[in-house]
Design a protein around this motif. Structure first.
Motif, PDB file in Angstrom:
ATOM      1  N   ASN A 131      57.791  69.609  48.271  1.00  0.00           N
ATOM      2  CA  ASN A 131      58.936  70.671  48.502  1.00  0.00           C
ATOM      3  C   ASN A 131      59.328  70.266  49.747  1.00  0.00           C
ATOM      4  O   ASN A 131      58.679  69.804  50.761  1.00  0.00           O
ATOM      5  N   ARG A 132      60.898  70.570  49.825  1.00  0.00           N
ATOM      6  CA  ARG A 132      61.502  70.535  51.243  1.00  0.00           C
ATOM      7  C   ARG A 132      60.890  71.368  52.321  1.00  0.00           C
ATOM      8  O   ARG A 132      61.164  71.185  53.522  1.00  0.00           O
ATOM      9  N   ASN A 133      60.033  72.382  51.767  1.00  0.00           N
ATOM     10  CA  ASN A 133      59.538  73.344  53.009  1.00  0.00           C
ATOM     11  C   ASN A 133      58.402  72.764  53.466  1.00  0.00           C
ATOM     12  O   ASN A 133      57.706  73.602  54.393  1.00  0.00           O
ATOM     13  N   GLY A 134      57.881  71.465  53.287  1.00  0.00           N
ATOM     14  CA  GLY A 134      56.689  71.093  53.947  1.00  0.00           C
ATOM     15  C   GLY A 134      55.458  71.048  53.485  1.00  0.00           C
ATOM     16  O   GLY A 134      54.466  70.511  53.620  1.00  0.00           O
ATOM     17  N   PHE A 135      55.534  71.691  51.856  1.00  0.00           N
ATOM     18  CA  PHE A 135      54.129  71.631  51.040  1.00  0.00           C
ATOM     19  C   PHE A 135      54.249  70.986  49.916  1.00  0.00           C
ATOM     20  O   PHE A 135      55.405  71.054  49.166  1.00  0.00           O
ATOM     21  N   TYR A 136      53.180  70.234  49.557  1.00  0.00           N
ATOM     22  CA  TYR A 136      53.055  69.512  48.215  1.00  0.00           C
ATOM     23  C   TYR A 136      52.605  70.816  47.258  1.00  0.00           C
ATOM     24  O   TYR A 136      51.693  71.429  47.664  1.00  0.00           O
ATOM     25  N   TYR A 137      53.166  70.833  46.025  1.00  0.00           N
ATOM     26  CA  TYR A 137      52.632  71.609  45.248  1.00  0.00           C
ATOM     27  C   TYR A 137      52.233  71.007  43.647  1.00  0.00           C
ATOM     28  O   TYR A 137      52.965  70.068  43.250  1.00  0.00           O
ATOM     29  N   ALA A 138      51.409  71.455  43.037  1.00  0.00           N
ATOM     30  CA  ALA A 138      51.052  71.251  41.697  1.00  0.00           C
ATOM     31  C   ALA A 138      51.182  72.364  40.931  1.00  0.00           C
ATOM     32  O   ALA A 138      50.402  73.404  41.164  1.00  0.00           O
ATOM     33  N   LEU A 139      51.683  72.588  39.688  1.00  0.00           N
ATOM     34  CA  LEU A 139      51.684  73.573  38.934  1.00  0.00           C
ATOM     35  C   LEU A 139      51.394  73.425  37.439  1.00  0.00           C
ATOM     36  O   LEU A 139      51.348  72.310  37.193  1.00  0.00           O
ATOM     37  N   ASP A 140      50.786  74.541  36.717  1.00  0.00           N
ATOM     38  CA  ASP A 140      50.457  74.225  35.490  1.00  0.00           C
ATOM     39  C   ASP A 140      51.781  74.156  34.584  1.00  0.00           C
ATOM     40  O   ASP A 140      52.511  75.244  34.762  1.00  0.00           O
ATOM     41  N   ARG A 141      52.171  73.249  34.148  1.00  0.00           N
ATOM     42  CA  ARG A 141      53.730  73.054  33.448  1.00  0.00           C
ATOM     43  C   ARG A 141      53.796  73.802  32.126  1.00  0.00           C
ATOM     44  O   ARG A 141      55.011  74.097  31.519  1.00  0.00           O
ATOM     45  N   THR A 142      52.634  74.231  31.639  1.00  0.00           N
ATOM     46  CA  THR A 142      52.681  75.368  30.442  1.00  0.00           C
ATOM     47  C   THR A 142      52.942  76.629  30.885  1.00  0.00           C
ATOM     48  O   THR A 142      53.461  77.217  30.094  1.00  0.00           O
ATOM     49  N   ASN A 143      52.664  77.186  32.048  1.00  0.00           N
ATOM     50  CA  ASN A 143      53.054  78.609  32.537  1.00  0.00           C
ATOM     51  C   ASN A 143      53.432  78.716  34.043  1.00  0.00           C
ATOM     52  O   ASN A 143      53.646  79.834  34.231  1.00  0.00           O
ATOM     53  N   GLY A 144      53.501  77.590  34.598  1.00  0.00           N
ATOM     54  CA  GLY A 144      54.178  77.992  35.942  1.00  0.00           C
ATOM     55  C   GLY A 144      53.274  78.302  37.031  1.00  0.00           C
ATOM     56  O   GLY A 144      53.459  78.620  38.138  1.00  0.00           O
ATOM     57  N   LYS A 145      51.890  78.578  36.759  1.00  0.00           N
ATOM     58  CA  LYS A 145      51.055  79.119  37.706  1.00  0.00           C
ATOM     59  C   LYS A 145      50.467  77.802  38.585  1.00  0.00           C
ATOM     60  O   LYS A 145      50.260  76.776  38.304  1.00  0.00           O
ATOM     61  N   MET A 146      50.362  78.252  39.791  1.00  0.00           N
ATOM     62  CA  MET A 146      49.961  77.148  40.851  1.00  0.00           C
ATOM     63  C   MET A 146      48.688  76.742  41.032  1.00  0.00           C
ATOM     64  O   MET A 146      47.700  77.284  40.713  1.00  0.00           O
ATOM     65  N   LEU A 147      48.665  75.317  40.946  1.00  0.00           N
ATOM     66  CA  LEU A 147      47.012  74.821  40.947  1.00  0.00           C
ATOM     67  C   LEU A 147      46.761  74.436  42.305  1.00  0.00           C
ATOM     68  O   LEU A 147      45.737  74.719  42.849  1.00  0.00           O
ATOM     69  N   VAL A 148      47.692  73.830  42.962  1.00  0.00           N
ATOM     70  CA  VAL A 148      47.322  73.384  44.402  1.00  0.00           C
ATOM     71  C   VAL A 148      48.753  73.539  45.176  1.00  0.00           C
ATOM     72  O   VAL A 148      49.853  73.431  44.948  1.00  0.00           O
ATOM     73  N   ALA A 149      48.483  73.928  46.455  1.00  0.00           N
ATOM     74  CA  ALA A 149      49.811  73.847  47.653  1.00  0.00           C
ATOM     75  C   ALA A 149      48.925  73.306  48.837  1.00  0.00           C
ATOM     76  O   ALA A 149      48.059  73.898  49.238  1.00  0.00           O
ATOM     77  N   LYS A 150      49.396  72.239  49.390  1.00  0.00           N
ATOM     78  CA  LYS A 150      49.073  71.616  50.665  1.00  0.00           C
ATOM     79  C   LYS A 150      50.265  71.068  51.458  1.00  0.00           C
ATOM     80  O   LYS A 150      50.959  70.491  50.974  1.00  0.00           O
ATOM     81  N   ALA A 151      50.052  71.503  52.666  1.00  0.00           N
ATOM     82  CA  ALA A 151      51.281  70.947  53.572  1.00  0.00           C
ATOM     83  C   ALA A 151      51.089  69.551  53.792  1.00  0.00           C
ATOM     84  O   ALA A 151      49.789  68.760  53.930  1.00  0.00           O
TER      85      ALA A 151
END
Lengths: 252, 531
Positions: free
Chosen positions: B327-347
């Motif tokens: 993401n442009r906000n400086g964090f990498y995200y991984a989400l469960d794409r079946t439901n949108g729940k966050m799995l990982v977020a890391k700058a």
């Protein structure tokens, strides 16, 4: 293609359709902050570019002259044209904004131009790096037009604290070759793979990173600060001389 | 043989192959990943991988890569296109509503499409276009004046053109469309002009609209309470980079841009749903199944428009269908794409505005980071972090690659009245003289967000990336280099100076059995191959 269209429409219209229009001024202010403030200051008070609140412009004071410079740029200066970005209404809104903030009295500068000129060419050492009217060195920015290009406040800051706002393209680059020789100069090119510099003798050097031991760029000016080596009076004299450099008659 | 006769025969051969290949089928689009000869959609496959299984060019021979032909368009502006390549031809879009079909053998144009840009189109960032989509006998592209156009693949002649919204109200369009079933799905641009964002689907045959999803919730829609007063009317949330599609889940994933006005959040109190979010839409109806908002109530112009990349990964010992985004906000995200729940977020770069991301996906905000009238320092800069430039995922290295601008800026806020169709950004940003931003190409392990390597760039990155089974990552930079890095280590293995800024992402394809790499630089298209 767009600038040509603009060039045509400017001739057709010599009055700003948005003059004094509150909405247009507000829109122009928004545009100004985005596109113009990096050089002309957040409130048009000047920076690396001239102070635009004085209401007097080196390119001409008529609305059409201001329009033309915004659309097509100012030849011989760093001012680019924005004709590809804005349509003519957009440019007129910017003109309306500039008119709304102009009229500030010009700052009074007391100093002696002749003394300043002497300081420049003799005592200060400016000539070792700068150039006026074809005379001097190419290491630093050419000052032939500097009175048009820079605000007084910017010039004062540049003399006292040269690192505060570095002219793009004048970064200091240091290259250490594999045999240990050090080359320091101003940046002509600098990228992930190579660097091109000009040294104090005006020689060009070009290296790929893998050919040298190190390659570093500093966002620092190669110019010394003059806040201590010149008296306040001498600084004023030098500033009067520099602000008088407007591209005419500097052919020594 | 006579050279003219030879090129005529070659051109005929290429042409006849196109005839022979027939219309582009959905099956072909879905199997695009396994066909190394073609490049049929923005992200190469529906998962947005931009990965080629082609191995002719690899880490040990890439140093010998040479230019084969260059096509100079002569069109001014920034080239951001991902070309379509199929059976002897390359279809590329160019700035200012230009497009071309080029012969893969010579680079000579077969046709040229051009539609003059009408006066009064307002654009934040140039008269750009990011590419075609293809289905059947038609190519699809957006035009700057917020239209979607279908053109005949053989001739470049217009077939239909549909207006999406009124360009005089600030609407425009720049992204490559995405074919889903028999529909052309497309986004819009214009969040800097007080628009209200949407994602649209159009019938590929007729150009009639099937559905629209508004990225800014309006009256009667859940989320409207996240907009103070009637601020939703000018809420922005543009959708200017192509999304991805999971056929099994029947979900379209699309990122949304910043709320408007960009820097003055006081006129739009609340989270401002669904801006700076990833939305998952039912492909048949356009109804939202879930959303994830990366930056609630954004005041730094941190669009969530990076390609949503679909991949499978291990999370807490189970296999998860994930969607990842730098993401442009400086964090990498991984989400469960079946439901949108966050799995990982890391700058992945300096992010001064948040001390990590909570388990609920909301940032742990750090006070004092908002824009002010006199300018306030915050990191990352307006462009990110990672901006829109195409990312890539290699299933061979199991790494996700993207570019990042690394540094901070001063953010200014100004009260600004809204005027129809005009800039509505409510101020600006400025760089810090003593802290210039730099850039990098970053490889991240998707399941952990851990950085595997970084390749340093000297300034803000401009181009997108491509990865290949040859163990390579291709990219380009502002200073004009196209380069290849070792996908495992980030070590530079090849470079070529094009003489123009590289903004577009590279692609690769096979022509007459030989692997080519192609990328726009300056105002030209460059192709490269081994001798």
């Amino acid at each position: 293609m767009v600038p040509l269209v603009l060039a045509g429409s400017i001739r057709a219209q010599d009055k700003n359709p948005f003059h004094g229009n509150k909405d247009a001024i507000e829109a122009g202010r928004g545009m100004f902050r985005i596109y113009c403030s990096p050089c002309h200051g957040i409130g048009a008070e000047g920076g690396r570019g001239p102070d635009l609140t004085l209401g007097s412009y080196s390119v001409g004071n008529e609305d059409t002259a201001v329009f033309r410079v915004i659309a097509s740029g100012a030849k011989g200066t760093e001012m680019p044209g924005f004709g590809e970005r804005f349509d003519s209404d957009g440019v007129w809104r910017l003109v309306a904004y500039l008119r709304s903030v102009s009229g500030k009295p010009a700052p009074k500068l007391t100093g002696n131009r002749a003394n300043g000129e002497k300081l420049y060419w003799e005592k200060s050492g400016c000539v070792a790096c700068h150039r006026i009217g074809g005379r001097g060195s190419r290491m630093g920015p050419d000052l032939t037009l500097v009175g048009r290009q820079r605000s007084l406040a910017y010039l004062r800051e540049a003399l006292v604290d040269p690192d505060a706002s570095l002219t793009p393209g004048y970064n200091k680059v240091t290259i250490v070759t594999k045999d240990g020789s050090k080359i320091t100069g101003v940046q002509k090119g600098y990228d992930a793979f190579s660097a091109q510099v000009m040294d104090a003798q005006e020689n060009y050097h070009s290296y790929f990173r893998e050919e040298v031991r190190s390659m570093e760029r500093e966002f620092k000016s190669m110019m010394p600060g003059y806040g201590k080596s010149l008296t306040p009076r001498e600084l004023d004299d030098l500033l009067v001389y520099l602000t008088s450099l407007r591209g005419q008659g500097e052919n020594r | 043989m006579n050279r003219i006769l030879l090129s005529a025969l070659l051109a005929c051969a290429a042409w006849s192959r196109l005839e022979a290949a027939g219309p582009v089928t959905l099956k072909e689009l879905h199997e695009g990943q396994s066909d190394a000869a073609t490049w049929l959609m923005y992200g190469k496959n529906y998962a947005g991988w931009r990965y080629s299984e082609q191995t002719q060019i690899h880490t040990n021979n890439v140093a010998g890569l040479q230019p084969r032909w260059i096509y100079q368009t002569g069109v001014n502006g920034k080239f951001e296109t991902t070309p379509i390549v199929r059976d002897g031809l390359m279809f590329l879009t160019a700035p200012s509503n230009h497009a071309y079909a080029l012969d893969l053998a010579t680079g000579r144009p077969m046709w040229h499409y051009y539609k003059p840009v009408p006066a009064g189109v307002n654009l934040c960032c140039g008269q750009v276009n990011r590419g075609f989509a293809v289905l059947g006998d038609k190519l699809f592209k957006v035009n700057l004046e917020a239209t979607l156009a279908a053109v005949d693949i053989k001739t470049g002649q217009p077939v239909w053109e549909t207006s999406m919204e009124d360009p005089r109200k600030g609407y425009s369009a720049t992204s490559a469309p995405l074919i889903v079933k028999d529909m052309v799905v497309t986004g819009m641009a214009g969040a800097e002009f007080g628009t209200r964002g949407f994602i649209d689907a159009y019938d590929a045959q007729s150009g009639k609209r099937r559905w629209r999803f508004h990225t800014v919730a309006g009256p009667g829609e859940p989320g409207v309470e996240s907009w103070g007063g009637d601020s939703w009317k000018r809420g922005g949330g543009s959708t200017w980079v192509t999304g991805t599609y999971d056929a099994e889940l029947n979900l379209i994933y699309w990122g949304t841009g910043n709320p408007g006005p960009d820097f003055d959040g006081s006129v739009r109190p609340g989270d401002n749903l669904y801006t700076c979010s990833l939305v998952a839409l039912d492909a048949d109806t356009g109804k939202m199944k879930w959303h994830f908002q990366f930056t609630p109530h954004d005041v730094h112009d941190w669009d969530a428009t990076s390609d949503p990349v679909l991949l499978e990964m291990e999370h807490n010992g189970r296999k998860v269908k994930a969607v990842v985004m730098a993401n442009r906000n400086g964090f990498y995200y991984a989400l469960d794409r079946t439901n949108g729940k966050m799995l990982v977020a890391k700058a992945y770069t300096q992010a001064s505005w948040a001390d990590g991301i909570g388990a609920d996906g909301r940032p742990n905000l750090i006070a004092g980071q908002d824009p002010t009238d006199t300018g306030n320092k915050s990191c990352p800069s307006i462009g990110g972090g990672h901006n829109w430039q195409a990312t890539t995922y290699s299933p061979a290295t199991r790494l996700y690659y993207f570019t990042s601008t690394d540094g901070c800026q001063l953010y200014f806020k100004t009260a600004q009245d809204y005027v129809d169709g005009l800039w509505y950004q409510a101020s600006t940003t400025q760089g810090l003289a003593q802290e210039p931003t730099t850039g990098s190409v970053i490889a991240v392990k998707p399941a952990s967000g851990e950085i595997a390597w970084k390749f340093p760039l000297v300034g803000a990155p401009t181009s997108g990336l491509l990865s290949t089974a040859g163990g390579l990552v291709f990219g380009g930079d502002r200073e004009g280099y196209v380069f290849a890095l070792d996908a495992a280590t980030g070590k530079p293995l090849w470079r070529f100076q094009t003489g123009g800024v590289v903004i577009a992402p590279p692609i690769t394809y096979l022509f007459r059995g030989k692997q080519y790499v192609a990328v726009s630089a300056g105002a030209s298209m460059f192709t490269f191959a081994l001798p």
